[in-house]
Structure formats: C-alpha cells, structure tokens
Scaffold this motif. Structure first.
Motif, mmCIF file in Angstrom:
data_model
loop_
_atom_site.group_PDB
_atom_site.id
_atom_site.type_symbol
_atom_site.label_atom_id
_atom_site.label_comp_id
_atom_site.label_asym_id
_atom_site.label_seq_id
_atom_site.Cartn_x
_atom_site.Cartn_y
_atom_site.Cartn_z
ATOM 1 N N PHE A 1 0.822 -1.209 0.000
ATOM 2 C CA PHE A 1 0.000 0.000 0.000
ATOM 3 C C PHE A 1 0.856 1.259 0.000
ATOM 4 O O PHE A 1 0.376 2.350 -0.246
ATOM 5 C CB PHE A 1 -1.005 -0.005 1.165
ATOM 6 C CG PHE A 1 -2.263 -0.725 0.793
ATOM 7 C CD1 PHE A 1 -3.324 -0.033 0.216
ATOM 8 C CD2 PHE A 1 -2.376 -2.093 0.938
ATOM 9 C CE1 PHE A 1 -4.469 -0.689 -0.178
ATOM 10 C CE2 PHE A 1 -3.514 -2.765 0.550
ATOM 11 C CZ PHE A 1 -4.571 -2.066 -0.012
ATOM 12 N N LEU A 2 2.139 1.120 0.273
ATOM 13 C CA LEU A 2 3.052 2.256 0.115
ATOM 14 C C LEU A 2 3.270 2.504 -1.371
ATOM 15 O O LEU A 2 3.212 3.621 -1.856
ATOM 16 C CB LEU A 2 4.385 1.948 0.786
ATOM 17 C CG LEU A 2 4.402 2.073 2.296
ATOM 18 C CD1 LEU A 2 5.731 1.605 2.831
ATOM 19 C CD2 LEU A 2 4.152 3.526 2.691
ATOM 20 N N GLN B 1 -3.294 1.032 -4.310
ATOM 21 C CA GLN B 1 -2.182 0.832 -3.366
ATOM 22 C C GLN B 1 -1.035 1.744 -3.709
ATOM 23 O O GLN B 1 -0.061 1.321 -4.324
ATOM 24 C CB GLN B 1 -1.686 -0.608 -3.452
ATOM 25 C CG GLN B 1 -2.742 -1.632 -3.163
ATOM 26 C CD GLN B 1 -2.446 -2.911 -3.894
ATOM 27 O OE1 GLN B 1 -2.650 -3.006 -5.091
ATOM 28 N NE2 GLN B 1 -1.954 -3.894 -3.186
ATOM 29 N N CYS B 2 -1.136 2.998 -3.361
ATOM 30 C CA CYS B 2 -0.056 3.915 -3.704
ATOM 31 C C CYS B 2 -0.236 5.192 -2.903
ATOM 32 O O CYS B 2 -1.159 5.966 -3.157
ATOM 33 C CB CYS B 2 -0.085 4.191 -5.206
ATOM 34 S SG CYS B 2 1.183 5.301 -5.763
ATOM 35 N N VAL B 3 0.620 5.398 -1.933
ATOM 36 C CA VAL B 3 0.496 6.568 -1.058
ATOM 37 C C VAL B 3 0.599 7.860 -1.868
ATOM 38 O O VAL B 3 -0.172 8.794 -1.667
ATOM 39 C CB VAL B 3 1.603 6.565 0.017
ATOM 40 C CG1 VAL B 3 1.349 7.651 1.023
ATOM 41 C CG2 VAL B 3 1.684 5.230 0.689
ATOM 42 N N SER B 4 1.541 7.896 -2.815
ATOM 43 C CA SER B 4 1.741 9.142 -3.572
ATOM 44 C C SER B 4 0.495 9.504 -4.374
ATOM 45 O O SER B 4 0.135 10.671 -4.477
ATOM 46 C CB SER B 4 2.928 9.027 -4.521
ATOM 47 O OG SER B 4 3.781 8.005 -4.154
ATOM 48 N N THR B 5 -0.156 8.487 -4.967
ATOM 49 C CA THR B 5 -1.363 8.776 -5.742
ATOM 50 C C THR B 5 -2.457 9.350 -4.852
ATOM 51 O O THR B 5 -3.089 10.351 -5.209
ATOM 52 C CB THR B 5 -1.872 7.496 -6.439
ATOM 53 O OG1 THR B 5 -0.826 6.944 -7.212
ATOM 54 C CG2 THR B 5 -3.052 7.796 -7.331
ATOM 55 N N VAL B 6 -2.662 8.725 -3.686
ATOM 56 C CA VAL B 6 -3.718 9.207 -2.795
ATOM 57 C C VAL B 6 -3.417 10.640 -2.362
ATOM 58 O O VAL B 6 -4.291 11.516 -2.384
ATOM 59 C CB VAL B 6 -3.852 8.279 -1.566
ATOM 60 C CG1 VAL B 6 -4.900 8.813 -0.611
ATOM 61 C CG2 VAL B 6 -4.216 6.875 -2.008
ATOM 62 N N ALA B 7 -2.158 10.895 -2.014
ATOM 63 C CA ALA B 7 -1.796 12.240 -1.563
ATOM 64 C C ALA B 7 -2.010 13.264 -2.675
ATOM 65 O O ALA B 7 -2.571 14.335 -2.456
ATOM 66 C CB ALA B 7 -0.342 12.251 -1.113
ATOM 67 N N THR C 1 -9.660 16.015 0.539
ATOM 68 C CA THR C 1 -9.104 14.800 1.139
ATOM 69 C C THR C 1 -10.179 13.728 1.200
ATOM 70 O O THR C 1 -9.895 12.543 1.022
ATOM 71 C CB THR C 1 -8.590 15.109 2.557
ATOM 72 O OG1 THR C 1 -7.790 16.288 2.484
ATOM 73 C CG2 THR C 1 -7.748 13.984 3.100
ATOM 74 N N LEU D 1 -9.901 5.590 -2.085
ATOM 75 C CA LEU D 1 -9.029 4.574 -1.489
ATOM 76 C C LEU D 1 -9.868 3.445 -0.888
ATOM 77 O O LEU D 1 -9.642 2.263 -1.167
ATOM 78 C CB LEU D 1 -8.149 5.226 -0.416
ATOM 79 C CG LEU D 1 -7.252 4.300 0.390
ATOM 80 C CD1 LEU D 1 -6.186 3.713 -0.499
ATOM 81 C CD2 LEU D 1 -6.600 5.046 1.543
#
Ligand SMILES: Nc1nc2c(ncn2[C@@H]2O[C@H](COP(=O)(O)OP(=O)(O)OP(=O)(O)O)[C@@H](O)[C@H]2O)c(=O)[nH]1
Ligand SMILES: [Mg+2]
Lengths: 605, 79
Positions: A510-511, A562-568, A577, A584
């Motif tokens: 998920f990172l 599963q991608c922190v950068s995409t969500v941010a 947000t 997500l």
C-alpha cells in the motif's frame, strides 16, 4: 535582480524558449497545455535575471480554475515593485491565435509600467517554407519591439536575450485601449500580417484526412495503440534482460566478498532479493515515457483525443481525458497532473476516478511475477503468440475496461452538472518529434522512479527483513516477528487462499505496488536461505500458490489503490481529502470482493 | 446556419457567437478569433459524431457539436 516573464498562448514554444534561455529542461511537447505550473530559472547569460515560464493561456478571461491561477500569477508579477520585463511569445505560423492575448497583456504591462516585447517564435518553419512576414510592418502596428526567434534552432535567441536585459518601459499605444477595440485591433493586425497561402494548413489537413478519416482514422488509431502496447513489452525486453543479468552478476560477485553471518544474509536477502527484484522494471518505464513523449510531440495525441471524445463521453469522460488516461499506463502521478488541462471540474473528477484503475507500470512487476508463476511459457496459435503475453494483454484490457466502467457508474451517481462541458481543442501542426529532449525526459523519469520508489522499497525491505530475521537469526521464519504480524492480518486474506506471507507483502504494497515483489523477495529469501539463490518466481511455484489464489491476487492488484503518492496527489489536486479517501476505501472494498469472487470462480475448475 | 453545418472544404464568414457573456465556451471562441467577419472553413468531419476540424486563418481547432453550434455564419460561399 530582474524578472523575465514568458507568457503567451498554449503551444507557442514558451517552454522551449525558456529551456534555451536558462539551460534547464522543462517539459516541451506538441500538445496545448503542457506547462501547468509557473516555473523559473536563472538566465544563462546573466544569472542576475530570473526567467519565468508561464502556463499557456488564450486570453486574460479565464474559463477554468487552473487558467485563473496562471493569470493571477501574471497579474501579481506585474503588480510587483521589482523590475520585470514581459515577453509575449507568439507562434509566427499561427499568429492570429495569440494576438488578442498579446494586446491584452501589452495593456496590462503598460499600466503597471513594465517593459513589454514580442518574441516571434517558430521563424524556422516560416523560413523553411519560404513564407514571408512583414516584420517592420508588424513592429509598427504593434508599437512594441518584435524579435524573430526560433527555439528549435536557437536563431535570434542571443539578440532576444540582449533585448530582454536592456528593455525599458516605453510609451505604449495600448495603455488606454478598451476591450472592444483590443479585439478589433487584433483582428486588423492578423488580417494584415498573417502569412498567407494556407500552405501549412493544407499540408496538415492532408495528413489529418488519413489519421482522422472515418475508416482510416479508426484503423490508424487501433494500429498505433497496438504498436504502443507491444513496444512497451517487446522493446524493453532486451533492456530488462540486460539489467537482470547485471544484477545477478553483481550479486554473484559481491555476496561472497561479505563475511558470512548477519551482514551477508542482509545483503543477499534484502538488497539483492528485494531491491534487485524491482530494478529490473526500470527499462520499461523508460521506454513507456519515451513513446508517449514521441507520440505527444508528433502532434498525434491531440488527434487521438478528438477520436476518443465521443466514445469517452459515454463513460462520463471527455476527449481531453485521453492523454491523462494514456499517461496513467505509465504512472498515475503524471496522469493526475495531465488532467489539469481539463476545464470542467466534473470531467476532471471522473478522470481522477478512472486513473487509479489504469494498468500503471508499478503493477507490471507484480503481474509479470504472477504470470511467470501461473502461466506456462508455451505458445498459442501455432507459435505466433505466447500465452504469457496474451494473459498480460488480458490483464491490461481488464484494467482499462474497469476504469471506464467505474467512471461511467461514478458519473451517473455523482452530482450531474446541468450542461455538458464544451470541447475546444487546438490541433497542433504535425512535427517530427524532437527526440533528444524526449530521451532526456525519459531518463529523468526513470531516475526519479529509482530514487523515489527505490528509497521506499529499500526502507520497506529493510524493515521486512529485520522483522523476519529476528528474534531467531533467520532460523525459522514462521516463528519471527513478521509471522506474528502476519497472523493478525491472516483473516483478511485467508478467504482468498493466501497465507500470511502474501498478507504482509500486500500490506507493504500500500506504500507502492512494486514493493510487493521486493517484500516477497525478502521473505522467500530468508525462508530459503540455505538453498541456492533461485529466482523469486521459482520459489513461489515451489511454495504451491494455487491458480485460484494467483488469479485473486491479480484481480486485487488491478483494482486496489495501493499507492500513497497517488492518494496524496489526488487529495491535493481535487482539493478534497474526502474524495481521495473515499476512492481509497471504495477501491479496497471493490478489490477484495472481486478477488474473492474470482477465487471462488477459479476454484470451481 | 451554424458552424457545425458547414460542409467539408467550404468556408463562410462568422456573423456572431451566441451563448451570452456568461458562457465560458462562447467567451473562449471569441478570444481565439471566432469573431464577426472572420472567415472560417471546415477541414474535416470525422465520422460517428466526433468533433469536427475547423480552420481559422492558419490555426486549426476541433470543436464538438454543442460548441460549433454557438457560432452563427452569415452565408455559405464556396471556396
Ligand atoms: N519548429 C519549431 N518548433 C518549435 C519551436 N519552438 C517550440 N517548438 C515546438 O512547439 C511545441 C510546443 O512547444 P512548448 O515549448 O511546449 O510550448 P509552450 O508554449 O510551452 O506550450 P504550453 O506549455 O502548452 O503552453 C513543441 O513540439 C516544440 O518542440 C521553434 O522555434 N521551431
Ligand atoms: Mg510550456
């Protein structure tokens, strides 16, 4: 210090000129709306001057939030006390499209007592086609300095630099001109000075009649897209093999040099097992960026957007979603940025909904690994096509189709905007792609990927290795801290037939999705520490992953966000947000349900 | 008649852009040069209702039906 503001219509060559003036490498491409942020750099010949590259705008009347941001930035730069010179970049081959904006900005500059001049770009094209333009007449009519330049060849750039540094505010004929007269004057100047002959338009129309023809256009689109996807896999294959061989060779050479014990274990399992497993995929990212760049710079992507407008509008998207979605095949991050050119917020949100489902290159290592494990390396249709390749295409197709379907459902659920957004897209002239900057950008992207993903993956593999190696020094993985953690999440993944090792790898992914491969590499590396170093796929096969669970994993990865950068980035770009969090969560639930269904279905056979 | 009904290869002069001042699309059309008296021509009509391609001087734009319908032409003269 002096500021040089490069402004003008989209696709007039501002960024190309900026790169000439500063020696930097801002993205340049033949598609209107490439630059999305105001960027700056020191002038090469005089570092006391700072050059600013603005996003292209057709007029001071913004029709979208993003344009407004760019125009506000220009207004505040004009209002600033510090000295600044405004350079209006005009495309000499399409003079008419930038003139209204030119006069509007000339007026604003005059009012704030800032010098204003025109950089008449793309002169090389006029010269090449022996088209004349009355420069002196244009200077007289505009009442401002006009400098002919070519960002492509560099001609005239030096003279332009000197003019920019020495410019001083002069009496401007436009200081008090009302709006209505500005439009009329732009018209008159265009009528008088625009190169006649329609030579350029006619040549472009001839190519367009093929690439946009009812039948030939469809065929060309399918052929180009097929070649595109083929190239990602076949062209990068030799490069990937090379990288793999290099890493294996390096490991074979380095590992014996480290004295046995914990350091050697760490080196072999975490560094070569984890990091090496992912580095193999960097060439693919390079090739992908290269091809999208070449397509973009040729002018074709604007045509593709036109062709896709109708079909995409059935799914609540627009032709302008095409480039973001296609970029999503490389990575969601540039895709989300590319969506900024869309003026309708509703269509942009729908594009954001679809982007995370596009089969991005971070999923590729995961798919490639699972396919190697699950699908025999045999050929179909008399040896013409490999089964592994076919399955890969199938997974890609599944991703794209689910992206469209989800966008379609979401646009019907969401608040419906009463009026459909207008589709106005400037079609740039066809050009031979300027290949060097594209290669440069692709190298940058690959490097960025190694840096960003590499540091995440490295951290994760180190943590995973540490948790798996202790407390018993790698003797028994199933008694390690990692296994304890795994048993907590076991209930979630058990229904999919996946044991705790996959649970841990999914959790870590998920990172960033590609972490999955590195994590599994580390886990299986520790577990089989006494064996010969075998490729990860072999070890997974030996561990007995069932077809049903493998299929469930694939489906889970196609859908889950599963991608922190995409969500941010989604949270930032959508300015919500909540929107990013909802995406997500929904994709997580949807991914699990779909994976569960597929697991059940495949288990039947 | 509207710009959308211009046949391929034909050109005509713009009479007005409808939609009022509040209409962002109309404003953008005016800004890029669809103004009274300007000659526009239709370069291409891809099939299946896809946006059509129009030339305004040396610049070319693709517009969908809703947008092209905002541009009203005076008369049709063969080019
Ligand atoms: N032949 C030729 N092509 C040029 C010249 N300047 C720019 N181009 C090409 O024109 C296209 C657009 O250039 P950009 O620099 O990206 O244009 P821009 O004004 O920054 O565009 P936006 O960021 O979209 O507003 C690219 O394909 C460039 O290679 C020139 O002087 N001659
Ligand atoms: Mg730019």
């Amino acid at each position: 210090m002096k500021n040089v503001l490069l402004v003008g219509a989209p696709n007039s060559g501002k960024s190309a000129l900026f790169n000439r003036l500063t020696g930097l490498q801002h993205k340049v491409a033949n598609y209107p709306g490439i630059t999305i942020d105001v960027g700056s750099g020191a002038l090469r010949s005089d570092t006391r001057a700072q050059v600013w590259d603005f996003p292209g705008t057709y007029s001071l009347n913004a029709i979208s939030g993003e344009e407004e941001v760019a125009i506000d930035a220009l207004r505040s730069a004009l209002a600033d006390e510090r000295p600044a010179v405004v350079a209006m970049v005009l495309d000499a081959t399409r003079l008419e499209k930038g003139l209204t904006y030119c006069l509007q900005v000339a007026r604003e500059a005059a009012r704030s007592k800032k010098p204003f001049l025109v950089l008449l770009n793309m002169m090389d094209i006029l010269e090449h086609n022996e088209l004349a333009l009355d420069l002196d007449g244009l200077r007289a009519s505009l009442g401002v300095p006009v400098l002919p330049v070519s960002a492509r060849t560099g001609n005239g750039v030096e003279a332009a630099e000197a003019a920019l540094l020495n410019a001083s505010a002069a009496q401007s004929p436009w200081a008090d001109t009302p709006d209505a007269l500005i439009e009329g004057s732009a018209q008159q100047i265009a009528d008088r000075f625009v190169p006649q002959g329609e030579l350029l338009v006619r040549r472009q129309a001839k190519i367009d009649s093929w690439l946009l023809g009812t039948a030939s256009g469809g065929v060309a689109f399918v052929v180009i897209m097929t070649l595109f996807f083929q190239a990602i896999f076949t062209w990068s294959a030799p490069l990937m093999d090379g990288v793999e061989a290099f890493i294996l060779g390096l490991g074979a050479w380095l590992v014996p040099l480290v004295p046995e014990g914990i350091f050697a274990d760490f080196f072999e399992d975490a560094v070569f097992g984890g990091l090496g497993a992912f580095l193999v995929f960097v060439p693919q990212i390079f090739v992908l960026t290269l091809i999208i760049g070449a397509l973009e710079d040729s002018g074709y992507l604007a045509r593709a957007a036109l062709i896709c407008h109708r079909p995409l509008s059935y799914f609540g998207l627009s032709g302008k979603s095409f480039v973001p979605l296609l970029s999503g095949v490389a990575c969601a991050i540039p895709a989300i940025y590319a969506a900024r050119t869309m003026s309708s917020r509703q269509e942009r949100l729908m594009t954001y909904v679809a982007i995370p489902l596009m089969p991005c290159s971070a999923r590729l290592p995961v798919y490639a690994l699972l396919i190697t494990v699950l699908i025999p390396d045999t050929t179909a249709f008399g040896g013409l096509l490999g089964w592994q390749g076919l399955v890969m295409s199938g997974i890609y197709f599944f991703g794209i189709v689910s992206a469209l379907l989800v966008a379609s459902v979401a646009s019907r659920l969401g608040e419906s905007e009463s009026r459909k957004q207008a589709f106005i897209l400037e079609l740039p002239a066809y050009r031979t792609p300027n290949i060097l900057p594209i290669i440069h950008a692709s190298v940058n992207r690959a490097g960025h990927f190694i840096q960003k993903a590499g540091s995440i993956i490295f951290t994760v593999t180190v943590v995973v290795w540490f948790l798996g190696y202790f407390p018993n020094g790698g003797e028994d993985l199933s008694a390690s801290w990692l296994a304890v953690l795994g048993t907590w999440i076991q209930p979630v993944f058990e229904p999919l037939g996946l044991d705790w090792r996959y649970g841990v790898a999914i959790l870590a992914s998920f990172l960033a999705r590609e972490v999955f491969v590195g994590t599994l590499g580390t886990i299986f590396g520790i577990e089989n520490a006494d064996d010969d170093p075998a490729p990860l796929a072999e070890r997974i096969t030996e561990s007995g992953l069932t077809a049903a669970s493998g299929a469930a994993l694939v489906v889970f990865f196609t859908i889950a966000l599963q991608c922190v950068s995409t969500v941010a980035l989604l949270a930032r770009e959508s300015k919500s947000t909540g929107f990013a969090m909802r995406l997500l969560l929904s994709y997580l639930v949807l991914a699990w349900i779909a994976a569960f269904a597929v697991h059940g279905l495949v288990s039947l056979f | 008649m509207s710009l959308w009904s211009l046949s391929v290869g034909a050109s005509a002069s713009v009479s007005s852009v409808t939609g009022g001042t509040g209409n962002a699309a109309a404003q953008r059309l005016i800004d890029i040069g669809f103004r009274k008296g300007q000659t526009v021509s239709c370069l291409l009509q891809p099939g299946f209702g896809a946006p059509r391609v129009f030339a305004l001087g040396n610049a070319t734009y693709s517009l969908d039906k809703e947008t092209a319908d905002l541009v009203i032409l005076t008369d049709d003269r063969p080019s």
